[in-house]
Scaffold this motif. Structure first.
Motif, short mmCIF file in Angstrom:
data_model
loop_
_atom_site.label_atom_id
_atom_site.label_comp_id
_atom_site.label_asym_id
_atom_site.label_seq_id
_atom_site.Cartn_x
_atom_site.Cartn_y
_atom_site.Cartn_z
N LEU A 1 -5.38 9.84 -8.80
CA LEU A 1 -5.81 9.01 -8.03
C LEU A 1 -5.21 7.21 -8.51
CD1 LEU A 1 -8.11 7.53 -6.18
CD2 LEU A 1 -9.44 7.77 -8.37
N VAL A 2 -4.99 6.31 -7.09
CA VAL A 2 -4.55 4.86 -7.58
C VAL A 2 -5.53 4.41 -6.39
CG1 VAL A 2 -2.22 3.72 -6.88
CG2 VAL A 2 -1.93 5.32 -8.12
N VAL A 3 -5.76 3.62 -7.67
CA VAL A 3 -6.59 2.64 -6.89
C VAL A 3 -5.99 1.21 -6.63
CG1 VAL A 3 -9.56 1.51 -6.37
CG2 VAL A 3 -9.02 3.55 -7.31
N LEU A 4 -6.15 0.62 -5.86
CA LEU A 4 -5.76 -0.89 -5.47
C LEU A 4 -7.36 -1.89 -4.68
CD1 LEU A 4 -2.72 -1.09 -3.30
CD2 LEU A 4 -2.82 -1.17 -5.51
N THR A 5 -7.15 -2.72 -5.98
CA THR A 5 -8.06 -3.76 -5.32
C THR A 5 -7.45 -5.06 -5.08
OG1 THR A 5 -7.70 -5.44 -7.66
CG2 THR A 5 -9.55 -3.41 -7.63
N GLY B 1 -11.63 -6.25 -0.53
CA GLY B 1 -11.96 -4.80 -0.75
C GLY B 1 -11.72 -3.52 -1.41
N SER B 2 -11.09 -3.20 -1.22
CA SER B 2 -10.61 -2.28 -2.26
C SER B 2 -9.68 -0.57 -1.24
CB SER B 2 -10.79 -1.77 -3.81
OG SER B 2 -12.21 -0.38 -3.16
N ASP B 3 -8.39 -0.35 -1.60
CA ASP B 3 -8.43 1.17 -1.56
C ASP B 3 -7.91 2.16 -2.63
OD1 ASP B 3 -7.64 0.09 1.55
OD2 ASP B 3 -5.65 -1.24 0.53
N ALA B 4 -8.34 3.58 -2.21
CA ALA B 4 -8.01 4.42 -3.16
C ALA B 4 -7.00 5.45 -2.56
CB ALA B 4 -9.17 4.95 -2.94
N HIS B 5 -6.33 6.03 -2.83
CA HIS B 5 -4.78 6.53 -2.59
C HIS B 5 -4.87 7.93 -3.27
CE1 HIS B 5 -2.86 3.90 -0.11
NE2 HIS B 5 -3.53 2.44 -0.62
N TRP B 6 -5.00 9.07 -2.71
CA TRP B 6 -5.49 10.47 -3.53
C TRP B 6 -3.62 11.03 -3.17
CZ3 TRP B 6 -9.59 11.29 -5.83
CH2 TRP B 6 -10.80 10.02 -5.54
N MET C 1 0.75 -1.25 0.22
CA MET C 1 -0.15 0.15 -0.59
C MET C 1 1.06 1.04 -0.08
SD MET C 1 -3.37 -0.98 1.85
CE MET C 1 -3.47 -2.29 2.52
N GLU C 2 2.21 1.56 0.20
CA GLU C 2 2.96 2.37 0.67
C GLU C 2 2.72 2.83 -0.65
OE1 GLU C 2 6.00 1.96 2.94
OE2 GLU C 2 5.32 0.91 5.09
N VAL C 3 3.09 1.13 -1.85
CA VAL C 3 3.60 2.08 -3.11
C VAL C 3 3.00 2.53 -3.56
CG1 VAL C 3 4.07 0.58 -5.31
CG2 VAL C 3 5.07 -0.23 -3.14
N ALA C 4 1.19 2.43 -3.63
CA ALA C 4 -0.37 3.26 -4.81
C ALA C 4 0.58 4.05 -3.89
CB ALA C 4 -1.31 2.04 -3.79
N ALA C 5 0.44 4.40 -2.91
CA ALA C 5 0.40 5.61 -1.92
C ALA C 5 1.49 6.80 -2.74
CB ALA C 5 0.58 6.13 -0.12
N ASP C 6 2.64 6.29 -2.87
CA ASP C 6 3.70 6.66 -3.42
C ASP C 6 3.59 6.73 -5.06
OD1 ASP C 6 6.62 7.69 -3.65
OD2 ASP C 6 7.10 6.57 -4.88
N TRP C 7 3.02 6.25 -5.89
CA TRP C 7 2.35 6.06 -6.41
C TRP C 7 1.91 7.73 -7.63
CZ3 TRP C 7 0.77 0.81 -8.92
CH2 TRP C 7 1.62 0.06 -9.05
#
Length: 101
Positions: free
Chosen positions: A14-18, A23-28, A1-7
């Motif tokens: 917005l980066v969304v991980l399924t 569920g899913s996580d959205a990183h803004w 999840m740290e990678v998605a936040a970094d992206w």
């Protein structure tokens, strides 16, 4: 999840991980994060699950005015209005012979 936040901090707004059943996580890009739990279903087949998720995500972003020319395209000031969208209908089922109904 740290990678998605970094992206998200490096360019995309917005980066969304399924995360499957979790569920899913959205990183803004602004640093916000929002977790959306999965709607419980009995999994029969995962073919098309990613396509269905993406269609729902895009529909939610569009209806929240975060895509297109009709609203604040790319404005992530209201992230929670779009991301919590998830289907409320039953998953597709298979007939006894394996074809979708």
């Amino acid at each position: 999840m740290e990678v998605a936040a970094d992206w998200a901090r490096r360019g995309p707004r917005l980066v969304v991980l399924t995360r499957g059943a979790e569920g899913s996580d959205a990183h803004w890009a602004s640093g916000g994060r929002h977790r959306v739990p999965a709607h419980p279903v009995r999994v029969v087949d995962t073919i098309g699950a990613g396509d269905a998720f993406m269609a729902g995500l895009l529909a939610g972003l569009l209806s929240a005015g975060l895509l297109g020319t009709g609203g604040p395209a790319g404005d992530c000031a209201r992230p929670r209005t779009a991301v919590p969208c998830r289907p409320r209908w039953p998953a597709p089922r298979r007939s006894p012979r394996g074809s979708r109904l």
